[in-house]
Design a protein around this motif. Sequence first.
Motif: not given
Lengths: 279, 236
Positions: A174-175, B8-11, B46-48, B53-54
């Motif tokens: 996917r990446a 940026l915040s991720v979760g 994973r977000t990068l 999605e962020p």
Amino acid sequence: MLDKILFYLNFPFVQHALIAGVLIAMCAALLGVILVLKRFSYIGDGLSHVAFGGLALATVLKLSDHNYLIMPVTILAAIVLLRFGSGEKLHGDAALAIFSVSALAVGYLLMNVFSSSANISGDVCTTLFGSTSILTLTIHEVWVCIIMSVVTLLMFCLFYHRIFSVTFDESFARASGIRVRLYQTVIAIMIAIIIVLAMNLVGSLLITALMVFPALSAMQILRSFRGTLIYAALISMLGAGVGILISMVASTPVGATIVIFDLVIFLIHVGIGKVWRAS
Amino acid sequence: MYIRCKNLSVGYNGASVTGKLNFEVNVGDYLCIVGMNGAGKSTLMRTLLSLQEPIGGEILFGETLERFEIGYLPQQSEHQKDFPATVWEVVLSGTLGKRRGLFYNRQQKDLAMEKLQELGIAELKGKSYRSLSGGQQQRVLLARALCATQKILLLDEPATGLDPHAMQQLYRILDELHKKGITVIMITHDLNAISHATHVLHLDARKPFFGTRESYYQSRQWKLFREWEQGEVSAC
């Protein structure tokens, strides 16, 4: 005995059974490799129960062609299960337990309450363990099997490298921009179709064996993905062909014979693999 | 500039685990991302990678970095341990992202061979991936990641499960790649890894830290983190 086999081979219904059986076994093995490697074997099992439920419903509704109902139901279930399987919230195996047991229960209930046939347990046994339906295939059904196996083979040949990438490492795939969801959905749909077709061959309870045994056998002795796919397909075809012939000569149930033959092949491969690794 | 994250915040499911992050990764940086368990390191990764999605804020990619031009080295998953695949099959699959073609061409095969040689594992080409040691497997996955990028590597806890020798070897390889101009982003819980980095991002929902390695060594986060890690080690 050879005479007997050659005599049987003259009958069109035997030829049909062999063609369809061997082709379904090939497709099941190819897709089974993916299921086993992705740790999704249980999905094959669950889908076969769903297919059984669909079949029961179709029987009760007296549809002219049962596949019109079974196919969409099973395909839908496959997509839902694969999505849940990779989801964070609901665990795949829990979702599946609910799914498959319910489908089985509903299916049996429907058959029991609404069936017009005098021999309900016989009907149920046939759908679960396959018995004779492989010998009563119409030419139309044989063609469906042929077309499906051509589609499966084409897909594996053309998209082989992407299938490998997605199966080996979903995140990496996917990446690097591969459309993993699309591939998964297509694979889920094909698995559903093969399961419905395989229900004729070995019955819904034994389908998992058809998908899982050849893959596991091949994995014992081969080290490449390509080799594993080809080898699994070949021994699966052998298992189906020999199993059908044995069952005719020895008057044993077709599905169970094939599965036991596959089991023996698997055990032999486990042995070979052990010896190889030890040396 | 390759990557810049603004607030940026991720979760997961709308709930942020990291708080607001501001950091950037420039050409030639070597960034270590550290933090306690559950601080959101893998989620950030994973977000990068655009795998999720962020929750808020934004990620800007520099003009020279395409979206999928990142070499990713994920944590090994359980199912890869008995996966029948040759080293060659695994490394070649790294070249898939760039091309639309269905089959590998000469260029892709050359690239895969070059990376195998660069990492000193050309002789493993025909071997089965599952028969390799942890350190060798890691190098195979690194070769695959290098096939996908010329520019930037993202590594998710690459030292996990490696013996100290294999770990040192991995860090040396990364140092060499970094010297050749490849930007490195590495999630780690290994304190020794930080000495190889130029920058550190310390994830902490209340007080994140981002800066150069030298300034990190002066920070309060570093002190806490070191104590925590040493506590973990002695607890084992």
